[in-house]
Write a protein that holds these residues in place. Structure first.
Motif, short mmCIF file in Angstrom:
data_model
loop_
_atom_site.label_atom_id
_atom_site.label_comp_id
_atom_site.label_asym_id
_atom_site.label_seq_id
_atom_site.Cartn_x
_atom_site.Cartn_y
_atom_site.Cartn_z
N ARG A 115 10.15 18.80 8.86
CA ARG A 115 10.10 19.31 10.31
C ARG A 115 9.58 18.38 11.29
NH1 ARG A 115 8.05 25.77 9.92
NH2 ARG A 115 8.99 26.10 7.84
N PHE A 116 9.92 18.64 12.53
CA PHE A 116 9.55 17.58 13.53
C PHE A 116 8.43 17.97 14.33
CE2 PHE A 116 13.98 16.12 12.94
CZ PHE A 116 13.58 15.07 12.58
N PHE A 117 7.37 17.23 14.53
CA PHE A 117 6.14 17.52 15.38
C PHE A 117 5.99 16.32 16.40
CE2 PHE A 117 5.66 19.72 11.40
CZ PHE A 117 5.01 21.07 11.64
N ALA A 118 5.30 16.58 17.35
CA ALA A 118 4.90 15.54 18.30
C ALA A 118 3.20 15.60 18.70
CB ALA A 118 5.61 15.50 19.65
N GLY A 119 2.84 14.54 19.28
CA GLY A 119 1.12 14.36 19.12
C GLY A 119 0.66 13.41 18.35
N GLY A 120 -0.48 12.82 18.83
CA GLY A 120 -1.19 11.73 17.97
C GLY A 120 -0.96 10.41 18.28
N ASP A 121 -1.79 9.45 18.03
CA ASP A 121 -1.84 8.01 18.44
C ASP A 121 -0.61 7.31 18.07
OD1 ASP A 121 -2.47 8.18 15.47
OD2 ASP A 121 -3.21 6.05 15.84
N ARG A 122 0.36 7.76 17.16
CA ARG A 122 1.46 7.03 16.85
C ARG A 122 2.73 7.83 17.50
NH1 ARG A 122 1.10 2.89 13.27
NH2 ARG A 122 -0.67 2.37 12.33
N SER A 123 2.47 8.95 18.12
CA SER A 123 3.59 9.65 18.66
C SER A 123 3.43 9.94 20.14
CB SER A 123 3.58 10.98 17.91
OG SER A 123 4.61 11.87 18.68
N LEU A 124 2.51 10.78 20.78
CA LEU A 124 2.39 11.16 21.98
C LEU A 124 0.83 11.08 22.19
CD1 LEU A 124 4.68 13.64 23.77
CD2 LEU A 124 2.49 12.65 24.80
#
Length: 206
Positions: A115-124
């Motif tokens: 699944r796809f998630f967003a957030g974090g130092d390598r994402s958002l």
């Protein structure tokens, strides 16, 4: 898997399998999946440890047709592009774009790795790790079928091997027809160490 390496990147292909129980957004699930997959990386930089100009591209795909031996049929593609360009003698800017899509008729069978998630130092940056995405019936982040996240960063040389950077990240994980844009802005410290770039960022959601 079989992998071939070159000076410009790598190409690998093989057979993947996942089996087990999982919990996503407080909702339990279980699945057994078998799927062929492939991954391609290409890159070009002027300096491996301290690049000022270059680009990188990563693309991967996997699919499990019905009847292959798994609990659900699906197809997934992911791609990420990065571009680095110099400004003047010491400064530089950096841009990144990550896209992904998952097609399946049995989303609840998809483990969190697919699944796809967003957030974090390598994402958002400015949001917790995998804290963004569509909400499930319990109001928790359950992951999405699609991903679109972009970043732009400007790095200003400070002194010696140190610099400061300002950046903005935007995007989200989402389902069709339900895109909720999230954005984070921040500043960071950059050190071009003998073993590569070291960065410390401070970001806040908008």
């Amino acid at each position: 898997a079989h992998q071939r390496e070159s000076d410009n990147g790598s190409f690998s292909y093989g057979l993947g399998a996942q089996s087990g129980d999982f919990v996503v957004g407080d909702v339990p699930g279980s699945s057994r999946l078998v799927y062929p997959e492939a991954r391609l990386t290409r890159r070009s930089v002027d300096d491996f440890l301290a690049p000022r100009a270059g680009w990188a591209l990563t693309a991967e795909a996997r699919a499990a047709p019905a009847g292959l031996g798994g609990d659900a049929a699906f197809a997934q593609i992911k791609a990420e592009a990065k571009l680095l360009r110099p400004i003047g003698e010491q400064d530089r800017w950096f841009a990144r774009l990550a896209l992904g899509a998952l097609w399946t008729d049995d989303f609840e069978r998809m483990p969190p790795q697919l699944r796809f998630f967003a957030g974090g130092d390598r994402s958002l940056r400015g949001y917790g790790y995998q804290a963004l995405g569509p909400l499930n019936a319990l109001g928790k982040v359950g992951g999405g079928r699609y991903l679109a996240v972009g970043s732009f960063e400007y790095e200003k040389h400070w002194f010696g091997d140190f610099g400061v950077a300002g950046f903005v990240d935007a995007g989200n994980a989402f389902n069709a027809g339900n895109f909720d844009l999230a954005a984070g802005v921040g500043v960071g410290l950059r050190w071009r160490s003998p073993v590569g770039l070291v960065r410390v960022d401070l970001a806040a959601p908008v």
